[in-house]
Design a protein around this motif. Structure first.
Motif, PDB file in Angstrom:
ATOM      1  N   ARG A 141     -15.683-117.551  15.317  1.00  0.00           N
ATOM      2  CA  ARG A 141     -16.274-116.416  14.987  1.00  0.00           C
ATOM      3  C   ARG A 141     -15.335-115.932  13.622  1.00  0.00           C
ATOM      4  O   ARG A 141     -15.817-115.476  12.552  1.00  0.00           O
ATOM      5  N   ASP A 142     -14.161-116.153  13.725  1.00  0.00           N
ATOM      6  CA  ASP A 142     -13.444-115.844  12.420  1.00  0.00           C
ATOM      7  C   ASP A 142     -11.919-116.593  12.953  1.00  0.00           C
ATOM      8  O   ASP A 142     -11.550-116.746  13.252  1.00  0.00           O
ATOM      9  N   THR A 143     -10.539-116.183  11.886  1.00  0.00           N
ATOM     10  CA  THR A 143      -9.495-116.427  11.692  1.00  0.00           C
ATOM     11  C   THR A 143      -8.757-116.066  13.209  1.00  0.00           C
ATOM     12  O   THR A 143      -8.195-116.669  14.080  1.00  0.00           O
ATOM     13  N   LEU A 144      -9.356-114.789  13.871  1.00  0.00           N
ATOM     14  CA  LEU A 144      -8.915-114.143  14.496  1.00  0.00           C
ATOM     15  C   LEU A 144      -9.370-114.908  16.187  1.00  0.00           C
ATOM     16  O   LEU A 144      -8.232-115.456  16.795  1.00  0.00           O
ATOM     17  N   HIS A 145     -10.547-115.067  16.166  1.00  0.00           N
ATOM     18  CA  HIS A 145     -11.191-116.500  16.835  1.00  0.00           C
ATOM     19  C   HIS A 145     -10.100-117.648  17.167  1.00  0.00           C
ATOM     20  O   HIS A 145     -10.116-117.845  17.641  1.00  0.00           O
ATOM     21  N   VAL A 146     -10.250-118.638  15.928  1.00  0.00           N
ATOM     22  CA  VAL A 146      -9.425-119.338  15.956  1.00  0.00           C
ATOM     23  C   VAL A 146      -7.985-119.605  16.493  1.00  0.00           C
ATOM     24  O   VAL A 146      -6.929-119.887  17.257  1.00  0.00           O
ATOM     25  N   ILE A 147      -7.028-117.916  16.175  1.00  0.00           N
ATOM     26  CA  ILE A 147      -5.821-118.154  17.195  1.00  0.00           C
ATOM     27  C   ILE A 147      -5.920-117.752  18.435  1.00  0.00           C
ATOM     28  O   ILE A 147      -4.960-118.423  19.136  1.00  0.00           O
ATOM     29  N   ASP A 148      -6.969-117.393  18.944  1.00  0.00           N
ATOM     30  CA  ASP A 148      -7.288-117.192  20.466  1.00  0.00           C
ATOM     31  C   ASP A 148      -7.284-118.245  21.058  1.00  0.00           C
ATOM     32  O   ASP A 148      -6.389-118.658  21.810  1.00  0.00           O
ATOM     33  N   SER A 149      -8.643-119.133  20.156  1.00  0.00           N
ATOM     34  CA  SER A 149      -8.869-119.941  20.604  1.00  0.00           C
ATOM     35  C   SER A 149      -7.340-121.595  21.403  1.00  0.00           C
ATOM     36  O   SER A 149      -7.356-122.392  21.893  1.00  0.00           O
ATOM     37  N   ILE A 150      -6.797-121.238  20.329  1.00  0.00           N
ATOM     38  CA  ILE A 150      -5.359-122.485  20.080  1.00  0.00           C
ATOM     39  C   ILE A 150      -4.120-121.930  20.678  1.00  0.00           C
ATOM     40  O   ILE A 150      -3.431-122.092  20.897  1.00  0.00           O
ATOM     41  N   SER A 151      -3.911-120.436  21.137  1.00  0.00           N
ATOM     42  CA  SER A 151      -2.855-120.214  21.359  1.00  0.00           C
ATOM     43  C   SER A 151      -2.312-120.343  22.752  1.00  0.00           C
ATOM     44  O   SER A 151      -1.577-120.584  23.314  1.00  0.00           O
ATOM     45  N   LEU A 161     -10.484-135.241  22.588  1.00  0.00           N
ATOM     46  CA  LEU A 161     -10.352-134.205  22.350  1.00  0.00           C
ATOM     47  C   LEU A 161      -9.822-132.756  22.878  1.00  0.00           C
ATOM     48  O   LEU A 161     -10.133-133.308  24.408  1.00  0.00           O
ATOM     49  N   VAL A 162      -8.486-132.297  21.959  1.00  0.00           N
ATOM     50  CA  VAL A 162      -7.939-131.685  23.132  1.00  0.00           C
ATOM     51  C   VAL A 162      -8.452-130.200  22.044  1.00  0.00           C
ATOM     52  O   VAL A 162      -9.029-129.479  23.381  1.00  0.00           O
ATOM     53  N   TYR A 163      -9.939-130.248  21.774  1.00  0.00           N
ATOM     54  CA  TYR A 163      -9.236-128.165  20.708  1.00  0.00           C
ATOM     55  C   TYR A 163     -10.743-129.370  19.277  1.00  0.00           C
ATOM     56  O   TYR A 163     -10.374-130.056  19.075  1.00  0.00           O
ATOM     57  N   TYR A 164     -12.279-128.371  19.971  1.00  0.00           N
ATOM     58  CA  TYR A 164     -12.708-128.185  18.334  1.00  0.00           C
ATOM     59  C   TYR A 164     -13.781-126.923  18.555  1.00  0.00           C
ATOM     60  O   TYR A 164     -14.259-126.174  18.707  1.00  0.00           O
ATOM     61  N   GLY A 165     -13.461-127.098  16.338  1.00  0.00           N
ATOM     62  CA  GLY A 165     -14.648-125.343  17.138  1.00  0.00           C
ATOM     63  C   GLY A 165     -14.839-125.545  15.201  1.00  0.00           C
ATOM     64  O   GLY A 165     -14.449-126.347  14.125  1.00  0.00           O
ATOM     65  N   ARG A 166     -15.988-124.400  15.001  1.00  0.00           N
ATOM     66  CA  ARG A 166     -16.728-124.692  13.738  1.00  0.00           C
ATOM     67  C   ARG A 166     -17.342-123.425  13.145  1.00  0.00           C
ATOM     68  O   ARG A 166     -17.554-122.733  13.583  1.00  0.00           O
ATOM     69  N   PHE A 167     -16.954-123.596  11.755  1.00  0.00           N
ATOM     70  CA  PHE A 167     -17.091-122.189  11.200  1.00  0.00           C
ATOM     71  C   PHE A 167     -18.242-122.623  10.573  1.00  0.00           C
ATOM     72  O   PHE A 167     -18.109-122.892   9.665  1.00  0.00           O
ATOM     73  N   ILE A 168     -19.506-122.451  10.921  1.00  0.00           N
ATOM     74  CA  ILE A 168     -20.885-123.217   9.857  1.00  0.00           C
ATOM     75  C   ILE A 168     -20.186-124.347   9.636  1.00  0.00           C
ATOM     76  O   ILE A 168     -20.708-125.829  10.125  1.00  0.00           O
ATOM     77  N   SER A 225      -7.663-106.184  18.134  1.00  0.00           N
ATOM     78  CA  SER A 225      -9.128-106.431  16.891  1.00  0.00           C
ATOM     79  C   SER A 225      -9.659-107.578  17.813  1.00  0.00           C
ATOM     80  O   SER A 225     -10.817-107.136  17.718  1.00  0.00           O
ATOM     81  N   LYS A 226      -9.530-108.548  18.864  1.00  0.00           N
ATOM     82  CA  LYS A 226     -10.458-109.492  19.722  1.00  0.00           C
ATOM     83  C   LYS A 226     -11.282-108.182  20.624  1.00  0.00           C
ATOM     84  O   LYS A 226     -12.936-108.303  20.910  1.00  0.00           O
ATOM     85  N   ASN A 227     -11.197-107.064  20.948  1.00  0.00           N
ATOM     86  CA  ASN A 227     -11.719-106.787  22.210  1.00  0.00           C
ATOM     87  C   ASN A 227     -12.834-105.335  21.136  1.00  0.00           C
ATOM     88  O   ASN A 227     -14.020-105.683  21.631  1.00  0.00           O
ATOM     89  N   LYS A 228     -12.309-104.878  20.530  1.00  0.00           N
ATOM     90  CA  LYS A 228     -13.535-104.082  19.093  1.00  0.00           C
ATOM     91  C   LYS A 228     -14.775-105.439  18.759  1.00  0.00           C
ATOM     92  O   LYS A 228     -15.625-105.256  18.814  1.00  0.00           O
TER      93      LYS A 228
END
Length: 549
Positions: free
Chosen positions: A25-35, A143-150, A291-294
């Motif tokens: 979704r955005d930067t915060l989504h990446v941070i949350d996913s790899i945390s 594969l440990v993590y995979y994400g795509r922004f468009i 931010s995540k809750n919003k």
């Protein structure tokens, strides 16, 4: 022509994008996913970029991908499904744009500026992932993590770099016309506005990434905006850095640089200090959760969950107007008479208790005297852009650095065939949407494009050459052969593009026209001479539809 229809289609497609398992979704989504990922010595960072995704999607394959996702939703009526497909087909086949005072039709891909384009491209890539990427057992094993922004992909992979490189290279072997570029690193990577790395304890560290050529583009404190809106800019930017930076030491370091930028834009030092203190005293995890809750409010994930398109709940009616210093009186008038609207039996129940006013930037003296878009009149757009002699001319400003390097010419000569191309516009360093040429003392030429002013883009090239940056062929050439001295650097505009061109990013659409419609006067051929570690750029007049190199 298709703007409202595109918005309607996007309303139905966008929820499916959020359900893609690769969706970022955005930067915060990446941070949350790899945390929760614990780094291992065998892990690798990898990023991939799809080349020209929007313009390479064939209509038939794009519609096939959309139908694939709609068919997976049992709650979507068949008749409505067919209607959405027909709407998308109409949008794709009716994208007209203006080039050299003539309308052209885009015959492949989607316009970048149309509302549904990101969702359309996302679902197209999601279809490729389902049919190809997720079926790659060799990749899946590590594969440990995979994400795509468009069209931008980030991976964490466990294994050898040579194996991963071979897998990523095989991505180009597909029937969809997709081409990928990729980078692999064991130490760090950059994704969106994040710089990702690891510390000695194998923890993933994130900081805010600033491009080396970035400039201070924050709104000046004296700008004619609502004071509260201006005062919130430093606070919002400090919040961004606080969320992005894992370590306090990185947050404080980047905050010093950010504070200096705001000082140079005329912001009150006390406001900057208060904003920093307020953010630094906040807990980072709390900011991330807020931010995540919003952003997760009302979002449902999972492939087995039907997408329900309901009306907007608790909608807020906003009165939008230009900002002026009488904003308090406007607010008072609206709220004093808000009860009149609330008494309406149909409108009243949908309104909030008090009026909400949103102010946009008002017109300034600068916008009146030097508008970014010419007003329409009986004269053609080309005539407006050519007010003055054709060719390149100084802007007339006494301290303009670009004018000292400007080639005041009315034509450009091909380095290969010796033919000339007449410059059909009046160009100076204040011209925007320009295809330009930079020539060095050894007579090599570089051709580029910019949507900003020619002077702004040239000064970036000049500054990068002085710094000796290696991330661009032009600055690298001046570092290798000219001792980082830009004195021999000359610039000229070749062509300007109408600022009234229809649809999305006007300049990109112009360049799309050069490839799709083959109507350009120039073709740019770049030859990589690896033996001498230099890049030679030649331009020559396009005389045939098929070009032999």
């Amino acid at each position: 022509m298709t703007s409202s229809l595109s918005q309607y289609v996007d309303y139905f497609l966008h929820p499916y994008v959020a359900k893609l398992r690769s969706h970022v979704r955005d930067t915060l989504h990446v941070i949350d996913s790899i945390s929760e990922i614990r780094w291992k010595p065998t892990y690798l960072w990898a990023t991939c970029d799809v080349t020209s995704l929007y313009t390479c999607i064939e209509h038939a394959r794009g519609l096939e991908a959309i139908k694939y996702w709609l068919d997976r939703d049992p709650s979507f009526p068949d008749k409505h499904k067919q209607f959405i497909i027909e709407c998308i087909h109409f949008i794709l086949t009716h994208n007209y744009f203006l080039f050299e005072d003539k309308f052209h039709l885009q015959i492949c891909g989607t316009a970048m500026g149309t509302r549904f384009a990101p969702s359309y491209a996302n679902l197209f890539m999601g279809h490729w992932e389902e049919s190809s990427f997720w079926q790659n057992t060799l990749l899946g094993a590590g594969l440990v993590y995979y994400g795509r922004f468009i069209d931008y992909i980030i991976m964490i992979w466990d294994g050898e770099a040579s194996v991963l490189s071979g897998i990523l290279s095989s991505f180009d072997d597909n029937l969809l016309g997709l081409k990928f570029t990729f980078e692999i690193s064991k130490l760090s990577t950059v994704f969106l506005d994040l710089a990702l790395s690891t510390d000695t304890d194998l923890n993933i560290i994130t900081t805010t990434h600033f491009k080396s050529v970035s400039v201070n583009s924050y709104v000046h404190a004296s700008s004619n905006h609502h004071k509260q809106w201006l005062n919130n800019i430093p606070l919002g930017q400090f919040h961004r850095i606080r969320r992005n930076c894992t370590r306090d030491v990185d947050f404080k370091s980047q905050s010093v640089s950010l504070g200096n930028k705001f000082l140079s834009k005329g912001y009150d030092p006390a406001l900057i200090s208060d904003s920093f203190d307020k953010v630094s005293s906040s807990d980072r995890s709390t900011l991330l959760n807020q931010s995540k809750n919003k952003q997760h409010k009302g979002l449902r994930l999972g492939y087995d969950t039907p997408v329900v398109h309901s009306g907007i709940e608790a909608s807020t009616l906003r009165f939008i107007t230009n900002y002026n210093q009488s904003f308090k009186a406007i607010n008072k008038i609206l709220n004093d008479h808000w009860s009149v609207l609330k008494c309406d039996p149909h409108l009243g129940p949908t309104l909030q208790d008090r009026a909400t006013v949103t102010y946009r930037k008002a017109r300034s003296i600068k916008s009146i005297l030097a508008p970014t878009r010419l007003r329409s009149s009986s004269t053609s757009t080309t005539d407006k852009l050519q007010q003055g002699p054709l060719g390149n001319h100084p802007c007339g400003r006494s301290r303009c650095i670009t004018c000292r390097h400007l080639l005041s010419q009315t034509q450009v000569c091909s380095s290969i065939r010796g033919t000339t191309h007449a410059i059909k516009s009046s160009i100076n360093c204040l011209s925007t949407y320009v295809v330009y040429l930079i020539q060095c003392g050894c007579d090599l030429k570089y051709v580029g494009r910019t949507t900003r002013t020619l002077g702004t883009r040239f000064l970036e090239h000049r500054r990068n050459a002085i710094k000796g940056l290696n991330n661009h062929s032009l600055s690298r050439h001046f570092k290798t052969f000219h001792q980082q001295d830009p004195k021999t650097m000359k610039v000229m505009g070749i062509e300007t593009i109408s600022p009234n061109t229809l649809g999305g990013d006007r300049f990109i659409m112009h360049c799309t026209a050069l490839h799709i419609m083959v109507v350009a006067h120039l073709y740019i051929y770049i030859f990589f001479a690896n033996k001498y570690n230099i890049i030679l750029a030649y331009i020559f007049t396009l005389t045939h539809l098929s070009i032999s190199t």
